[in-house]
Scaffold this motif. Structure first.
Motif, PDB file in Angstrom:
ATOM      1  N   LYS A  17     -40.310  16.130  17.053  1.00  0.00           N
ATOM      2  CA  LYS A  17     -39.671  14.865  16.662  1.00  0.00           C
ATOM      3  C   LYS A  17     -38.193  15.066  16.326  1.00  0.00           C
ATOM      4  O   LYS A  17     -37.549  14.191  15.781  1.00  0.00           O
ATOM      5  CB  LYS A  17     -40.384  14.242  15.454  1.00  0.00           C
ATOM      6  CG  LYS A  17     -41.849  13.960  15.674  1.00  0.00           C
ATOM      7  CD  LYS A  17     -42.051  12.852  16.661  1.00  0.00           C
ATOM      8  CE  LYS A  17     -43.544  12.547  16.764  1.00  0.00           C
ATOM      9  NZ  LYS A  17     -43.940  12.020  18.024  1.00  0.00           N
ATOM     10  N   ILE A  18     -37.665  16.254  16.637  1.00  0.00           N
ATOM     11  CA  ILE A  18     -36.262  16.583  16.369  1.00  0.00           C
ATOM     12  C   ILE A  18     -35.558  16.773  17.699  1.00  0.00           C
ATOM     13  O   ILE A  18     -35.954  17.615  18.508  1.00  0.00           O
ATOM     14  CB  ILE A  18     -36.159  17.860  15.508  1.00  0.00           C
ATOM     15  CG1 ILE A  18     -36.844  17.635  14.169  1.00  0.00           C
ATOM     16  CG2 ILE A  18     -34.705  18.276  15.330  1.00  0.00           C
ATOM     17  CD1 ILE A  18     -37.053  18.879  13.349  1.00  0.00           C
ATOM     18  N   SER A  19     -34.509  15.963  17.932  1.00  0.00           N
ATOM     19  CA  SER A  19     -33.802  16.078  19.207  1.00  0.00           C
ATOM     20  C   SER A  19     -32.560  16.956  19.119  1.00  0.00           C
ATOM     21  O   SER A  19     -32.033  17.377  20.148  1.00  0.00           O
ATOM     22  CB  SER A  19     -33.424  14.698  19.754  1.00  0.00           C
ATOM     23  OG  SER A  19     -32.516  14.059  18.896  1.00  0.00           O
ATOM     24  N   GLY A  20     -32.085  17.260  17.913  1.00  0.00           N
ATOM     25  CA  GLY A  20     -30.917  18.116  17.803  1.00  0.00           C
ATOM     26  C   GLY A  20     -30.697  18.652  16.408  1.00  0.00           C
ATOM     27  O   GLY A  20     -30.902  17.952  15.427  1.00  0.00           O
ATOM     28  N   LEU A  21     -30.309  19.913  16.347  1.00  0.00           N
ATOM     29  CA  LEU A  21     -29.933  20.575  15.098  1.00  0.00           C
ATOM     30  C   LEU A  21     -28.457  20.932  15.220  1.00  0.00           C
ATOM     31  O   LEU A  21     -28.076  21.669  16.134  1.00  0.00           O
ATOM     32  CB  LEU A  21     -30.757  21.851  14.878  1.00  0.00           C
ATOM     33  CG  LEU A  21     -32.279  21.700  14.822  1.00  0.00           C
ATOM     34  CD1 LEU A  21     -32.934  23.074  14.765  1.00  0.00           C
ATOM     35  CD2 LEU A  21     -32.688  20.873  13.631  1.00  0.00           C
ATOM     36  N   PHE A  22     -27.636  20.404  14.312  1.00  0.00           N
ATOM     37  CA  PHE A  22     -26.196  20.619  14.362  1.00  0.00           C
ATOM     38  C   PHE A  22     -25.699  21.096  13.006  1.00  0.00           C
ATOM     39  O   PHE A  22     -26.399  20.988  12.002  1.00  0.00           O
ATOM     40  CB  PHE A  22     -25.480  19.319  14.764  1.00  0.00           C
ATOM     41  CG  PHE A  22     -25.925  18.792  16.095  1.00  0.00           C
ATOM     42  CD1 PHE A  22     -25.306  19.225  17.263  1.00  0.00           C
ATOM     43  CD2 PHE A  22     -26.967  17.890  16.193  1.00  0.00           C
ATOM     44  CE1 PHE A  22     -25.720  18.754  18.501  1.00  0.00           C
ATOM     45  CE2 PHE A  22     -27.386  17.410  17.427  1.00  0.00           C
ATOM     46  CZ  PHE A  22     -26.763  17.851  18.579  1.00  0.00           C
ATOM     47  N   GLU A  23     -24.473  21.615  12.980  1.00  0.00           N
ATOM     48  CA  GLU A  23     -23.875  22.114  11.739  1.00  0.00           C
ATOM     49  C   GLU A  23     -23.893  21.075  10.618  1.00  0.00           C
ATOM     50  O   GLU A  23     -24.150  21.397   9.473  1.00  0.00           O
ATOM     51  CB  GLU A  23     -22.417  22.515  11.974  1.00  0.00           C
ATOM     52  CG  GLU A  23     -22.230  23.715  12.833  1.00  0.00           C
ATOM     53  CD  GLU A  23     -20.753  23.938  13.160  1.00  0.00           C
ATOM     54  OE1 GLU A  23     -20.326  25.095  13.104  1.00  0.00           O
ATOM     55  OE2 GLU A  23     -20.053  22.953  13.452  1.00  0.00           O
ATOM     56  N   HIS A  24     -23.620  19.823  10.974  1.00  0.00           N
ATOM     57  CA  HIS A  24     -23.457  18.784   9.952  1.00  0.00           C
ATOM     58  C   HIS A  24     -24.494  17.684  10.041  1.00  0.00           C
ATOM     59  O   HIS A  24     -24.286  16.594   9.495  1.00  0.00           O
ATOM     60  CB  HIS A  24     -22.051  18.185  10.040  1.00  0.00           C
ATOM     61  CG  HIS A  24     -20.969  19.209   9.971  1.00  0.00           C
ATOM     62  ND1 HIS A  24     -20.714  19.959   8.838  1.00  0.00           N
ATOM     63  CD2 HIS A  24     -20.099  19.640  10.916  1.00  0.00           C
ATOM     64  CE1 HIS A  24     -19.713  20.796   9.086  1.00  0.00           C
ATOM     65  NE2 HIS A  24     -19.325  20.625  10.331  1.00  0.00           N
ATOM     66  N   GLY A  25     -25.594  17.920  10.717  1.00  0.00           N
ATOM     67  CA  GLY A  25     -26.619  16.894  10.802  1.00  0.00           C
ATOM     68  C   GLY A  25     -27.755  17.245  11.736  1.00  0.00           C
ATOM     69  O   GLY A  25     -27.621  18.069  12.629  1.00  0.00           O
ATOM     70  N   VAL A  26     -28.886  16.604  11.486  1.00  0.00           N
ATOM     71  CA  VAL A  26     -30.077  16.741  12.313  1.00  0.00           C
ATOM     72  C   VAL A  26     -30.371  15.362  12.881  1.00  0.00           C
ATOM     73  O   VAL A  26     -30.252  14.365  12.176  1.00  0.00           O
ATOM     74  CB  VAL A  26     -31.278  17.235  11.469  1.00  0.00           C
ATOM     75  CG1 VAL A  26     -32.566  17.203  12.267  1.00  0.00           C
ATOM     76  CG2 VAL A  26     -31.017  18.632  10.926  1.00  0.00           C
ATOM     77  N   ILE A  27     -30.753  15.304  14.149  1.00  0.00           N
ATOM     78  CA  ILE A  27     -31.093  14.041  14.791  1.00  0.00           C
ATOM     79  C   ILE A  27     -32.597  14.022  15.078  1.00  0.00           C
ATOM     80  O   ILE A  27     -33.130  14.934  15.712  1.00  0.00           O
ATOM     81  CB  ILE A  27     -30.325  13.853  16.124  1.00  0.00           C
ATOM     82  CG1 ILE A  27     -28.829  13.988  15.927  1.00  0.00           C
ATOM     83  CG2 ILE A  27     -30.691  12.499  16.749  1.00  0.00           C
ATOM     84  CD1 ILE A  27     -28.202  12.932  15.058  1.00  0.00           C
ATOM     85  N   LEU A  28     -33.264  12.963  14.585  1.00  0.00           N
ATOM     86  CA  LEU A  28     -34.694  12.762  14.824  1.00  0.00           C
ATOM     87  C   LEU A  28     -34.894  11.854  16.024  1.00  0.00           C
ATOM     88  O   LEU A  28     -34.023  11.044  16.356  1.00  0.00           O
ATOM     89  CB  LEU A  28     -35.345  12.089  13.612  1.00  0.00           C
ATOM     90  CG  LEU A  28     -35.255  12.797  12.268  1.00  0.00           C
ATOM     91  CD1 LEU A  28     -35.819  11.906  11.174  1.00  0.00           C
ATOM     92  CD2 LEU A  28     -35.994  14.123  12.314  1.00  0.00           C
ATOM     93  N   THR A  29     -36.061  11.919  16.640  1.00  0.00           N
ATOM     94  CA  THR A  29     -36.401  11.017  17.736  1.00  0.00           C
ATOM     95  C   THR A  29     -37.132   9.784  17.233  1.00  0.00           C
ATOM     96  O   THR A  29     -37.404   8.870  18.015  1.00  0.00           O
ATOM     97  CB  THR A  29     -37.284  11.719  18.780  1.00  0.00           C
ATOM     98  OG1 THR A  29     -38.504  12.128  18.160  1.00  0.00           O
ATOM     99  CG2 THR A  29     -36.574  12.925  19.379  1.00  0.00           C
ATOM    100  N   VAL A  30     -37.465   9.752  15.947  1.00  0.00           N
ATOM    101  CA  VAL A  30     -38.188   8.623  15.342  1.00  0.00           C
ATOM    102  C   VAL A  30     -37.477   8.209  14.065  1.00  0.00           C
ATOM    103  O   VAL A  30     -36.747   9.009  13.474  1.00  0.00           O
ATOM    104  CB  VAL A  30     -39.654   9.000  15.012  1.00  0.00           C
ATOM    105  CG1 VAL A  30     -40.430   9.355  16.260  1.00  0.00           C
ATOM    106  CG2 VAL A  30     -39.720  10.147  14.012  1.00  0.00           C
ATOM    107  N   PRO A  31     -37.684   6.983  13.596  1.00  0.00           N
ATOM    108  CA  PRO A  31     -37.125   6.595  12.302  1.00  0.00           C
ATOM    109  C   PRO A  31     -37.721   7.452  11.182  1.00  0.00           C
ATOM    110  O   PRO A  31     -38.883   7.860  11.252  1.00  0.00           O
ATOM    111  CB  PRO A  31     -37.549   5.129  12.151  1.00  0.00           C
ATOM    112  CG  PRO A  31     -37.848   4.665  13.536  1.00  0.00           C
ATOM    113  CD  PRO A  31     -38.347   5.870  14.280  1.00  0.00           C
ATOM    114  N   GLY A  32     -36.927   7.702  10.160  1.00  0.00           N
ATOM    115  CA  GLY A  32     -37.384   8.514   9.033  1.00  0.00           C
ATOM    116  C   GLY A  32     -38.639   7.963   8.380  1.00  0.00           C
ATOM    117  O   GLY A  32     -39.493   8.723   7.913  1.00  0.00           O
TER     118      GLY A  32
END
Length: 115
Positions: free
Chosen positions: A66-81
């Motif tokens: 359910k995680i589309s990206g891990l970045f230095e300043h944020g994580v992007i989910l594929t679903v609402p929290g």
């Protein structure tokens, strides 16, 4: 930037091994879901299970799929929290929690053993 907008630049992609606790977590719409509380992984087997996310509604488990990206300043989910399950509802999170409890118990037993 408002509370629900992701920053324009989340920085470079990172591996789960260096993702810091407290990193903001966003869904794909840019709404802030919370922040990283803990990375669940098995470093010896190089397996990433997901993240424990601290949200306004309590802790939630974001499985790796359910995680589309891990970045230095944020994580992007594929679903609402709000769609993330509580940690105890997910088998991988439950197993990780049991493993942590076992490790803490072993450490405690070692500390209190007579010398």
């Amino acid at each position: 930037m408002t509370k629900n907008e992701a920053p324009e630049d989340l920085g470079a992609p990172v591996a789960y091994l260096v993702l810091k606790d407290g990193t903001p977590v966003y869904d794909e719409s840019g709404a802030r879901a919370g922040e990283v509380e803990h990375v669940l992984d098995d470093e010896q087997s190089d397996v990433f299970h997901g993240l424990i996310v601290k949200t306004p509604g309590g802790h939630r488990f974001a499985p790796a799929d359910k995680i589309s990206g891990l970045f230095e300043h944020g994580v992007i989910l594929t679903v609402p929290g709000a769609d993330l399950p509580e940690p105890s509802e997910d088998p991988a999170a439950h197993n990780a929690d049991e493993g942590l409890q076992h490790t803490l118990k072993r450490a405690w037993n070692w500390l209190i053993q007579p010398r």
